[in-house]
Motif scaffolding. Structure first.
Motif, mmCIF file in Angstrom:
data_model
loop_
_atom_site.group_PDB
_atom_site.id
_atom_site.type_symbol
_atom_site.label_atom_id
_atom_site.label_comp_id
_atom_site.label_asym_id
_atom_site.label_seq_id
_atom_site.Cartn_x
_atom_site.Cartn_y
_atom_site.Cartn_z
ATOM 1 N N LYS A 150 0.847 -1.178 0.000
ATOM 2 C CA LYS A 150 0.000 0.000 0.000
ATOM 3 C C LYS A 150 0.892 1.240 0.000
ATOM 4 O O LYS A 150 1.782 1.373 0.835
ATOM 5 C CB LYS A 150 -0.923 0.012 1.231
ATOM 6 C CG LYS A 150 -1.914 -1.154 1.266
ATOM 7 C CD LYS A 150 -2.854 -1.054 2.453
ATOM 8 C CE LYS A 150 -3.862 -2.202 2.464
ATOM 9 N NZ LYS A 150 -4.834 -2.091 3.586
ATOM 10 N N GLN A 151 0.643 2.138 -0.967
ATOM 11 C CA GLN A 151 1.386 3.388 -1.038
ATOM 12 C C GLN A 151 0.414 4.560 -0.958
ATOM 13 O O GLN A 151 -0.792 4.393 -1.091
ATOM 14 C CB GLN A 151 2.229 3.437 -2.304
ATOM 15 C CG GLN A 151 1.463 3.187 -3.586
ATOM 16 C CD GLN A 151 2.361 3.154 -4.810
ATOM 17 O OE1 GLN A 151 3.539 3.495 -4.772
ATOM 18 N NE2 GLN A 151 1.820 2.743 -5.939
ATOM 19 N N ARG A 152 0.943 5.748 -0.722
ATOM 20 C CA ARG A 152 0.078 6.915 -0.488
ATOM 21 C C ARG A 152 -0.757 7.277 -1.708
ATOM 22 O O ARG A 152 -1.877 7.735 -1.592
ATOM 23 C CB ARG A 152 0.918 8.122 -0.056
ATOM 24 C CG ARG A 152 1.587 7.926 1.291
ATOM 25 C CD ARG A 152 2.131 9.207 1.856
ATOM 26 N NE ARG A 152 2.814 8.957 3.118
ATOM 27 C CZ ARG A 152 2.206 8.802 4.284
ATOM 28 N NH1 ARG A 152 0.888 8.888 4.339
ATOM 29 N NH2 ARG A 152 2.882 8.554 5.385
ATOM 30 N N ARG A 153 -0.221 7.079 -2.884
ATOM 31 C CA ARG A 153 -0.956 7.383 -4.115
ATOM 32 C C ARG A 153 -0.387 6.525 -5.237
ATOM 33 O O ARG A 153 0.701 5.963 -5.097
ATOM 34 C CB ARG A 153 -0.843 8.868 -4.479
ATOM 35 C CG ARG A 153 0.572 9.347 -4.709
ATOM 36 C CD ARG A 153 0.636 10.843 -4.929
ATOM 37 N NE ARG A 153 0.188 11.562 -3.755
ATOM 38 C CZ ARG A 153 0.980 11.827 -2.705
ATOM 39 N NH1 ARG A 153 2.241 11.395 -2.682
ATOM 40 N NH2 ARG A 153 0.526 12.490 -1.679
ATOM 41 N N LYS A 154 -1.136 6.414 -6.317
ATOM 42 C CA LYS A 154 -0.666 5.584 -7.424
ATOM 43 C C LYS A 154 0.585 6.189 -8.057
ATOM 44 O O LYS A 154 0.827 7.408 -7.981
ATOM 45 C CB LYS A 154 -1.765 5.409 -8.462
ATOM 46 C CG LYS A 154 -1.995 6.618 -9.345
ATOM 47 C CD LYS A 154 -2.959 6.245 -10.474
ATOM 48 C CE LYS A 154 -3.108 7.402 -11.442
ATOM 49 N NZ LYS A 154 -3.931 7.060 -12.606
ATOM 50 N N VAL A 155 1.370 5.340 -8.691
ATOM 51 C CA VAL A 155 2.617 5.765 -9.316
ATOM 52 C C VAL A 155 2.614 5.347 -10.781
ATOM 53 O O VAL A 155 2.344 4.183 -11.095
ATOM 54 C CB VAL A 155 3.840 5.132 -8.606
ATOM 55 C CG1 VAL A 155 5.109 5.363 -9.418
ATOM 56 C CG2 VAL A 155 4.008 5.709 -7.208
ATOM 57 N N ASP A 156 2.874 6.292 -11.675
ATOM 58 C CA ASP A 156 3.029 5.998 -13.098
ATOM 59 C C ASP A 156 4.519 6.026 -13.421
ATOM 60 O O ASP A 156 5.194 7.038 -13.188
ATOM 61 C CB ASP A 156 2.284 7.033 -13.951
ATOM 62 C CG ASP A 156 0.774 6.908 -13.807
ATOM 63 O OD1 ASP A 156 0.302 5.786 -13.540
ATOM 64 O OD2 ASP A 156 0.084 7.925 -13.950
#
Length: 237
Positions: free
Chosen positions: A60-66
């Protein structure tokens, strides 16, 4: 879809909290499974869990990563919540990972290296689409190169810089789209609440009107009864 970890699964898991611990466990897992070190370029990890018995791992991360893998020429999006089952040379039943194929995003469900090794890594998407790339295209980058002079940066037009700018632009557009969706949802919710309030108000007004009519009918009946009684008394006299 929000990733929910059942309590019985969590009870069997090694759980790591914080970005430093999460990054360390992620790299160790990739090393142990024989997968390239840059395959999971997540940022600001909140929690990492691993069940050794089944190979189930969640991140789980704070926000999605592209992320743009320049050597493979592919954009890959990692959701705020990612999960998979890890085994030697393979991540299967993946959730939360998408790759850009031409102009569309496809959901990946499996990533594996060839056995016996051929130096190739294969990404499989839901629907049967499959693509193979050199394993080295997904290895983590080494230390960053020395900064270029200002004029070189200004005049440079390398594909890496262009790719990074494109990724930033796409991320900004996606964030703007998500914000618009959020505002639209809030507006719809406000309209719904307003409509419910109007309906409740109308129901109260209708109830009050009916009560008033019933009261008037009652009084008219009382007056009618009194008139009939008076006429009867008068007739007797």
């Amino acid at each position: 879809m929000k990733l929910t970890i059942p309590e019985d699964v969590r009870a069997k898991a090694e759980v790591y909290v914080g970005d430093a611990a999460g990054q360390e466990k992620t790299q160790l897992l990739l090393e142990e499974t024989g997968l390239p070190s840059g395959l999971l370029p997540l940022k600001d990890i909140i929690e990492c869990g691993y069940v050794e018995e089944t190979g189930f791992v969640w991140l789980k991360q704070r926000r999605k990563v592209d992320h743009y893998f320049a050597k493979a020429g592919r954009h890959v999006s990692y959701g705020a919540e990612v999960s998979a089952f890890a085994e030697k040379g393979r991540l299967k039943k993946i959730t939360g990972v998408k790759a850009k194929e031409m102009l569309i995003w496809v959901t990946l469900h499996e990533i594996c290296v060839d056995d016996p090794p051929t130096g190739k890594l294969t990404c499989k998407a839901i629907g049967g689409l499959s693509r193979s790339f050199p394993v080295e295209a997904f290895e983590a980058d080494g230390p960053p190169p020395p900064a270029k002079p200002a004029d070189a940066v200004a005049n440079g037009n390398s594909s890496a810089v262009a790719a990074e700018e494109l990724t930033k632009k796409q991320t900004a557009e996606e964030e703007k789209e998500e914000e618009t969706k959020k505002e639209t949802a809030e507006e719809e919710e406000t309209k719904k609440e307003t409509a419910e309030e109007d309906n409740n108000k109308k129901e109260k007004e209708d109830t009050a009107a009916i009560a008033a009519i019933n009261e008037i009918d009652g009084k008219l009946k009382e007056m009618s009864t009194e008139v009939v009684h008076a006429e009867a008394v008068a007739a007797e006299n």
